[in-house]
Design a protein around this motif. Structure first.
Motif, PDB file in Angstrom:
ATOM      1  N   ARG A 108       3.545  -1.439  -0.181  1.00 37.66           N
ATOM      2  CA  ARG A 108       4.416  -0.289  -0.383  1.00 37.66           C
ATOM      3  C   ARG A 108       4.188   0.338  -1.758  1.00 37.66           C
ATOM      4  O   ARG A 108       4.135   1.545  -1.907  1.00 37.66           O
ATOM      5  CB  ARG A 108       5.876  -0.707  -0.229  1.00 37.66           C
ATOM      6  CG  ARG A 108       6.267  -0.826   1.223  1.00 37.66           C
ATOM      7  CD  ARG A 108       7.514  -1.612   1.389  1.00 37.66           C
ATOM      8  NE  ARG A 108       8.690  -0.762   1.330  1.00 37.66           N
ATOM      9  CZ  ARG A 108       9.872  -1.119   1.805  1.00 37.66           C
ATOM     10  NH1 ARG A 108      10.018  -2.288   2.375  1.00 37.66           N
ATOM     11  NH2 ARG A 108      10.891  -0.315   1.730  1.00 37.66           N
ATOM     12  N   ALA A 152       2.338   3.882  -2.340  1.00 37.66           N
ATOM     13  CA  ALA A 152       3.098   4.862  -3.097  1.00 37.66           C
ATOM     14  C   ALA A 152       2.253   5.416  -4.232  1.00 37.66           C
ATOM     15  O   ALA A 152       2.204   6.631  -4.451  1.00 37.66           O
ATOM     16  CB  ALA A 152       4.370   4.226  -3.642  1.00 37.66           C
ATOM     17  N   LEU A 202      -0.916   5.543  -4.326  1.00 37.25           N
ATOM     18  CA  LEU A 202      -1.977   6.346  -3.715  1.00 37.25           C
ATOM     19  C   LEU A 202      -1.476   7.736  -3.346  1.00 37.25           C
ATOM     20  O   LEU A 202      -2.214   8.707  -3.368  1.00 37.25           O
ATOM     21  CB  LEU A 202      -2.461   5.623  -2.460  1.00 37.25           C
ATOM     22  CG  LEU A 202      -3.898   5.769  -2.032  1.00 37.25           C
ATOM     23  CD1 LEU A 202      -4.768   5.089  -3.047  1.00 37.25           C
ATOM     24  CD2 LEU A 202      -4.076   5.123  -0.678  1.00 37.25           C
ATOM     25  N   GLN A 203      -0.195   7.816  -3.000  1.00 34.03           N
ATOM     26  CA  GLN A 203       0.343   9.068  -2.476  1.00 34.03           C
ATOM     27  C   GLN A 203       1.161   9.828  -3.502  1.00 34.03           C
ATOM     28  O   GLN A 203       1.856  10.777  -3.161  1.00 34.03           O
ATOM     29  CB  GLN A 203       1.231   8.768  -1.267  1.00 34.03           C
ATOM     30  CG  GLN A 203       0.478   8.142  -0.123  1.00 34.03           C
ATOM     31  CD  GLN A 203       1.389   7.609   0.940  1.00 34.03           C
ATOM     32  OE1 GLN A 203       2.589   7.503   0.734  1.00 34.03           O
ATOM     33  NE2 GLN A 203       0.835   7.276   2.088  1.00 34.03           N
ATOM     34  N   GLY A 204       1.115   9.403  -4.745  1.00 30.86           N
ATOM     35  CA  GLY A 204       1.878  10.109  -5.758  1.00 30.86           C
ATOM     36  C   GLY A 204       3.364   9.876  -5.646  1.00 30.86           C
ATOM     37  O   GLY A 204       4.157  10.757  -5.942  1.00 30.86           O
ATOM     38  N   ARG A 205       3.757   8.702  -5.173  1.00 28.86           N
ATOM     39  CA  ARG A 205       5.179   8.377  -5.098  1.00 28.86           C
ATOM     40  C   ARG A 205       5.464   7.230  -6.067  1.00 28.86           C
ATOM     41  O   ARG A 205       4.634   6.888  -6.902  1.00 28.86           O
ATOM     42  CB  ARG A 205       5.556   7.944  -3.679  1.00 28.86           C
ATOM     43  CG  ARG A 205       5.450   9.039  -2.649  1.00 28.86           C
ATOM     44  CD  ARG A 205       5.993   8.591  -1.311  1.00 28.86           C
ATOM     45  NE  ARG A 205       5.125   7.615  -0.671  1.00 28.86           N
ATOM     46  CZ  ARG A 205       5.494   6.395  -0.307  1.00 28.86           C
ATOM     47  NH1 ARG A 205       6.720   5.993  -0.533  1.00 28.86           N
ATOM     48  NH2 ARG A 205       4.662   5.573   0.288  1.00 28.86           N
ATOM     49  N   VAL A 206       6.625   6.646  -5.941  1.00 24.05           N
ATOM     50  CA  VAL A 206       6.969   5.540  -6.822  1.00 24.05           C
ATOM     51  C   VAL A 206       6.986   4.225  -6.064  1.00 24.05           C
ATOM     52  O   VAL A 206       6.576   3.193  -6.581  1.00 24.05           O
ATOM     53  CB  VAL A 206       8.360   5.771  -7.456  1.00 24.05           C
ATOM     54  CG1 VAL A 206       8.543   4.838  -8.618  1.00 24.05           C
ATOM     55  CG2 VAL A 206       8.515   7.201  -7.884  1.00 24.05           C
ATOM     56  N   GLY A 207       7.462   4.245  -4.862  1.00 20.10           N
ATOM     57  CA  GLY A 207       7.606   2.993  -4.134  1.00 20.10           C
ATOM     58  C   GLY A 207       8.916   2.325  -4.481  1.00 20.10           C
ATOM     59  O   GLY A 207       9.737   2.874  -5.203  1.00 20.10           O
ATOM     60  N   THR A 208       9.107   1.126  -3.965  1.00 22.30           N
ATOM     61  CA  THR A 208      10.395   0.463  -4.176  1.00 22.30           C
ATOM     62  C   THR A 208      10.615   0.200  -5.655  1.00 22.30           C
ATOM     63  O   THR A 208       9.726  -0.238  -6.360  1.00 22.30           O
ATOM     64  CB  THR A 208      10.428  -0.877  -3.439  1.00 22.30           C
ATOM     65  OG1 THR A 208       9.338  -1.647  -3.899  1.00 22.30           O
ATOM     66  CG2 THR A 208      10.319  -0.689  -1.968  1.00 22.30           C
ATOM     67  N   THR A 209      11.834   0.484  -6.106  1.00 21.44           N
ATOM     68  CA  THR A 209      12.119   0.258  -7.510  1.00 21.44           C
ATOM     69  C   THR A 209      13.419  -0.489  -7.721  1.00 21.44           C
ATOM     70  O   THR A 209      13.661  -1.016  -8.798  1.00 21.44           O
ATOM     71  CB  THR A 209      12.248   1.593  -8.263  1.00 21.44           C
ATOM     72  OG1 THR A 209      13.153   2.407  -7.538  1.00 21.44           O
ATOM     73  CG2 THR A 209      10.927   2.277  -8.407  1.00 21.44           C
TER      74      THR A 209
END
Lengths: 157, 396, 241, 344, 120
Positions: D32, D36, D38-45
């Protein structure tokens, strides 16, 4: 440009449909009124001889008058090479029946089903005249003027 | 077997042609399905995995908009029109207002026409970006490469929405057009923001294109799939990129100009492929063209008023002539969005008597029974994605 | 207070635990731990119909990123905890929404996103629109807006987490609006009743012929099975020549 | 290796199990975060540092979810199918030596459950069994999506089994051993298969890697899942921990398949320069080397997963039967010629 | 010989026990809905009523794939003993196996030409 009948086209059509296109009134921007009997023939001529091969739309409208319900069905075609649209109208009585254009234009399939669904114009010889938008057990035709917009449909209202 | 596509496929639910005893699997795709782009239902009759017949059922989002239009006045209609094609609200507003303007014979100031052109092209970019994302999502999977590209395209779409928000104050449903012109004038710094946005997009678009066209799996999944032959496309009334991908050179922006399109040159992308990949190519080419048009226009917006009529104060300020009927069409990202308008309805003519919307997506959906037969279940999502339907517009 | 009071689900084995000596405290702790986990792992089921669906997708994308809070969007209701109704629900769609809601396993929650899902918005009075999705399913969190901005989905997720916490502590009084009192719509057949019946029968016969399947299908194949008609099933598909 | 076989199974097996399960859980978190990024997101935080506790929250949630069995399902099959995938996948790890050391000029495996002399066959057999739980689940659900997915899964599983076996034959021919330890020992002595057999070794490795992707149902071969067309694939009808076990088994499968590929082609725990060190140091270093190689392969699998598109099922079968099977036969033949002529 | 399988057996039982433990935990802790309706136990088909059971008779091409697989898998199994003993065994086994593989390849070419492995 956006006018329904281009003069040159009208000249050509007048040769084939003298009853319809001879009158001066057909230059009315509302479109030519065509007898129901000539509906398919006109569409066929337009498609095969004048290059109006792009099926655009069919519009049925309910006009309640003092004499009773009347309907108008307008058909819009377009010539893909000149991008010129052409539309004509057919006036129908209280029991609206009109020949289908499905054999000529595959797109008429869903469009006519939709108009049947919403306005209640029956397109004769259409192979699959079912409701399109509403469910099969729906009562009434919503776009008729007599149909109230908030007609309850159980069990929600 | 040189029959035309139209003749060899029966699109109807016909008891005689689908043999109930042949052990066909009747599979419902939709109305809730990750890849039907909303609430379309397609009933597939499968032999193994091959589609023998596909019967689409639209109408799960039928909101009765045409009936509603008969009850609202022309001024109130614009926000309703935003919601048909919820991926391209801007062009929907324009379609309505152009119809009303043509019926009333109202001139639009040149500045407003330029603004409309820019907005339409930006909207086309935003819409096609969303299409690219969802299309690759369908091919690549929710957990997979498609999802990555979708995230990128959504990221690129955000600056365009920000630009819209800067102009109108709304992210999504703008209500920025009115009869005779626009409601909101260009704010300071807008042109610069648009240019930045376009530069960024122009720099990144080749990457996204490359991610698709250099991927052999993508090519295998799209080439030769979902063919809609040219005569059939015309008969069905496909318009916009779908029609141009079937080899018909028709674009209302160039052939029947509206807005300021008569003052600029529009290069129309046409492909003879007729398949899913052709539709992909045409839309990608349109995106580059849109970037070019926006860049060309953004510095040349003329000065002047943005609306030729008085500002809207009351809802029944505008009255349509009774008995007048008219068909007006413009080119939206999905194709020819037409309105058949009959004037002189309720409220002493302030409401339309009848307003029929001619949605390009409905015609695209009608092509599904023809385009799907003979392919497998996996291809359904690819074909559906390439036709770019918006269910709000299909069902209205 | 019994641990299952005021919830739409029950723990079949909990009352044994509760009655065993010392079980009550351990059980409360365990229940808190489990619900704490559930609160931070809410998987969304997108009941996305119209405009709000686009903003919902945006919420899953880069700028907002629902994954931050541990939310995954799964396409099948069986894996999901929260149904997000994003968009107008029509009369034709409502039975499906209800059915999908029913197919989600407990514990489950619902979010109504956008004014169409909340009350029908300006389509409220129209013949084919359901005036708010809470007529058919119990909604926990409403997100106003037309459509709400994408970040509001994240806010709603936090509100839902708060609500679950309060429910757990017994501080939240549930409205008297549970599915039992709600409308239960039936899915009508849509134009192909005959077709469906025939296909279903043919397939059942097929399953019987195989001699496998569920209990109720394990019956001997009827003696008088009519021969399949000669019609070529692929006749209308056309050869892919 | 503990002399008592029962104790060895219990202790080493328990350790391997614990490590694999932890890594399997963390893999879902890591994926995840990775996707994230890879896709310019943050992922679980939110849960734990960098959201690392997320998979455990997911597991705890899944355990308490309601367990629904469709009315028309085949109840017995439906119920027992999820028991198998995790068991089978973890079982694959039984014959893999996760470390090794030089003693008396011979390479010994260490940190392995059992040094089975037909280890390669064992791995291939268990890997072939993996289609059964998928088929059971898909068939028993009585769901059309699941059924289509199950049919695809079986076809794909059995088809890719063949190139996988052929690719695995290459190290077997080269080393003349059927145990994984034997293969690694030969590599430690003569050089890793990827490098020792020029071109052929590398191609065999690629083939094995591709077929492992297919067996583990990873993009571009994730036809059985295919969310965008078949909703949830075979696990469409499974709720709670049952779907969780299927999902976990896929993470574990990629992990274990990476370990197998490492052992067969990349020399397992062997790195040059170990000889001469004390045994405990050799074991620690080789353990680290083994996991480094395994995780590198694992990362590459997910990198491919998040950047590629999915094949269509018929294209997949076409690829296998038309190209991979004859290609695998060619690899086997060329290796056999090279070995017979004494080139390697 | 058997002794080397004992750890494998122990390990496999451990793995199975793990799965079973999860099932048990789920059985102990899982909830039961109070408001379940008949629709809850229907098969999921995108919210529609399923049209008949999913248990249909499959198309024969599925079995053809299975048959081709069996043929190839048995050949592959034959290859293993040969592969282990190849080193230092001279020319004869190599030629033998090439004849064997050649026959297999002819069969493969026939199957491909006939479209037996064409999936759909």
């Amino acid at each position: 440009m956006m006018g329904p009948v281009d003069p040159a086209l009208r000249e050509a059509l007048a040769k084939q449909f003298p009853d319809v296109f001879a009158a001066e009134g057909d230059l009315d921007p509302n479109g030519v009124v065509v007898p129901a009997a000539l509906h398919v023939a006109l569409a066929k001529t337009l498609k095969e001889s004048f290059g109006f091969t792009l099926y655009v739309s069919v519009i049925a409208t309910n006009f309640p008058t003092a004499e009773g319900e009347t309907y108008e069905v307008a058909t819009v075609l377009r010539n893909p090479t000149t991008a010129q649209p052409f539309w004509w109208r057919v006036r129908l009585g209280a029991d609206p029946q009109l020949a289908t254009l499905y054999p000529l234009f595959a797109g008429a399939d869903w469009q006519e089903r939709e108009q049947f669904d919403l306005v209640g114009v029956n397109f004769v010889d259409h192979p699959d005249m079912r409701r399109l938008m509403l469910s099969e057990d729906w009562e009434g035709f919503p776009l008729r003027k007599s149909y109230a917009i908030d007609t309850p449909h159980t069990p929600w209202r | 077997m040189n029959l035309r596509q139209r003749d060899r496929i029966n699109p109807h639910l016909d008891l005689d042609t689908v043999d109930a005893a042949a052990d066909l699997m009747a599979l419902n795709m939709g109305p809730q399905h990750p890849s039907t782009h909303g609430v379309l239902r397609i009933k597939l009759f499968l032999d193994g995995e091959v589609i023998i017949k596909a019967v689409p059922y639209p109408g799960y989002l039928h909101r009765g908009v045409e009936k509603l239009c008969e009850r609202l006045t022309c001024v109130q209609l614009t926000p309703i029109f935003d919601k048909h094609d919820y991926v391209a609200p801007m062009t929907n507003e324009q379609a309505l207002n152009i119809a009303l303007e043509r019926m009333l014979g109202v001139e639009v100031p040149r500045r407003a026409r330029y603004m409309r052109t820019i907005l339409a092209e930006l909207q086309r970019l935003a819409s096609h970006l969303l299409w690219l994302g969802t299309f690759t999502l369908d091919i690549g999977g929710t957990i997979g490469g498609g999802a990555s590209l979708m995230m990128y395209t959504f990221r690129e779409r955000e600056p365009i929405l920000d630009v819209f928000e800067m102009l109108t104050g709304a992210r999504f449903h703008y209500n920025t057009h009115q009869v005779g012109g626009n409601r909101h004038d260009i704010p300071d710094g807008w042109a610069a923001a648009v240019k930045t946005c376009m530069d960024q997009l122009a720099a990144r678009m080749p990457e996204y294109e490359e991610q698709c066209v250099t991927n052999s799996v993508f090519l295998m999944r799209t080439k030769g799939i979902g063919v809609i032959e040219t005569p059939l496309a015309l008969e069905l009334g496909l318009t916009g990129p779908n029609l141009r991908a079937s080899g018909v050179d028709l674009d209302l922006r160039r052939d029947a100009p509206f807005h300021a399109y008569d003052e600029i040159k529009v290069n129309v992308a046409v492909s003879n492929g007729c398949d899913t990949h052709a539709r992909f190519e045409v839309r990608i080419a349109e995106m580059y063209e849109s970037i070019r048009i926006v860049r060309e226009l953004i510095d040349n917006v003329p000065e002047g008023p943005i609306c030729s009529l008085k500002p809207v104060r009351t809802v029944n300020q505008i009255k349509l002539p009774e008995g007048k009927q008219m068909y007006t069409a413009i080119e939206t990202p999905r194709g020819e969005l037409g309105t058949w308008l009959i004037g002189g309805g309720a409220e002493k003519g302030a409401c339309p008597y009848r307003l029929k919307i001619r949605p390009p997506s409905l015609h695209a959906m009608a092509a599904l029974p023809y385009a799907l037969v003979g392919h497998t279940v996996s291809d359904v999502v690819a074909v559906l994605g390439s036709l770019d339907p918006i269910m709000g517009e299909v069902d209205r | 207070m019994a641990i299952d009071d005021g919830r739409s689900f029950e723990h079949p084995l909990y009352h044994y635990w509760e009655n065993s000596p010392g079980g009550g405290i351990g059980l409360t702790t365990l229940d808190r731990l489990l619900m704490h986990s559930a609160r931070h792992s809410l998987w969304f089921f997108p009941m996305a119909t119209s405009c709000c669906a686009i903003e919902f997708m945006t919420a899953a994308a880069s700028r907002v990123d629902l994954d931050q809070a541990g939310t995954i969007i799964r396409p099948t209701p069986r894996h999901c905890d929260v149904m997000v109704v994003a968009g107008t629900i029509t009369v034709k769609m409502a039975p499906r929404v209800k059915k999908l809601w029913d197919q989600m396993p407990e514990p489950k929650w619902a979010i109504a996103m956008g004014s169409c899902a909340i009350c029908g918005d300006f389509y409220r009075d129209i013949y084919s629109v359901v005036p708010g999705v809470d007529v058919i399913i119990p909604v926990d969190v409403y997100i106003p807006g037309c459509p709400p901005n994408a970040d509001q989905v994240m806010v709603a997720l936090q509100r839902l987490q708060e609500k679950i916490k309060l429910q757990l502590e017994g501080k939240f009084v549930e409205r008297d609006l549970r599915p039992g009192t709600m409308i239960y719509p039936k899915i009508g057949t849509h134009g192909d009743a005959r077709q469906s019946a025939e296909v279903a029968q043919a397939q059942l016969d097929g399953a019987r012929g195989l001699g496998v399947g569920g209990k109720e299908h394990r019956v001997p194949r009827p003696a008088a099975v009519q021969a399949p008609p000669e019609a070529d099933a692929t006749s209308d598909s056309g050869e892919q020549s | 290796m503990i002399p008592n076989p029962w104790l060895n199974g219990l202790v080493v097996g328990g350790a391997v199990l614990a490590v694999l399960m932890t890594l399997g859980a963390l893999a879902s978190w890591w994926e995840r975060k990775f996707s994230a990024r890879l896709q310019g997101r943050v992922g679980t935080t939110i849960l734990g540092p960098w959201g690392i506790l997320q998979p455990f929250a997911d597991a705890a949630k899944m355990i308490q979810k309601e367990d629904l069995i469709p009315r028309d399902a085949d109840r017995v099959l439906f119920y027992i199918a999820p028991l198998f995938p995790v068991t089978l996948v973890l079982g694959l790890a039984a014959v893999i030596p996760f470390a090794g050391y030089w003693a008396d000029g011979v390479w010994h495996g260490a940190a392995m459950v059992a040094d089975v002399d037909v280890g390669v066959l064992f791995v291939l057999a268990l890997s072939g069994l993996m289609v059964f739980p998928l088929w059971m689940a898909g068939w028993a659900s009585n769901n059309k999506y699941s059924l289509l997915a199950a049919m695809r899964a079986v076809a794909q599983g059995v088809s890719y089994e063949i190139p996988m076996v052929l690719a695995a034959l290459v190290p077997v021919i080269a080393s003349g051993k059927l145990s994984v330890t034997g293969v690694i020992a030969w590599q430690a002595e003569h050089g890793w298969i990827v490098a020792r057999l020029p071109v052929v070794g590398f191609l065999a490795f690629v083939l094995f890697y591709l077929t492992s992707l297919a067996e583990a149902n990873r993009i571009p071969f994730d036809i059985p899942e295919a969310e965008s067309e078949l909703v949830g694939g075979v696990i469409t009808e499974y709720t709670g921990i049952k779907s969780g076990l299927f999902i976990l088994s896929e993470y574990l499968h990629t992990l274990v398949a990476s370990a197998v590929a490492t052992g067969m082609f990349l020399g397992g725990g062997h790195v040059p320069g170990l000889a001469g060190l004390p045994i405990w140091a050799q074991v620690v270093i080789s353990l680290a080397a083994m996991w480094f190689k395994t995780l590198a392969l694992f990362v590459s699998i997910y990198w491919i997963r998040w950047s590629w598109y999915r094949f269509r099922s018929d294209q997949l079968m076409e690829l296998c039967w038309r190209y991979l099977v004859p290609g695998g036969l060619g690899l086997v033949a060329s290796t056999a010629v090279a070995v017979s002529l004494g080139w390697v | 010989m058997v002794a080397q399988w004992i750890p494998v057996l122990v390990y496999l039982s451990l793995c199975a026990a793990l799965s079973v433990a999860m099932f048990v935990a789920s059985a102990l802790l899982s909830v039961r809905g109070r408001n379940n309706t008949p629709a809850t136990f229907d098969n999921y088909e995108c919210g529609e009523e399923p049209d008949g059971a999913a248990w249909i008779r499959f198309h024969p091409r599925y079995y053809i794939v299975a048959l081709v697989f069996v043929a190839f898998d048995v050949e592959a199994a034959f290859l293993f003993p040969w592969a282990v003993n190849l080193r230092g065994a001279g020319w004869l086994p190599l030629v033998d196996m090439f004849v064997f593989l050649g026959i297999l390849l002819i069969g493969w070419a026939y199957a491909v030409r006939k479209g037996a492995i064409k999936w759909q």
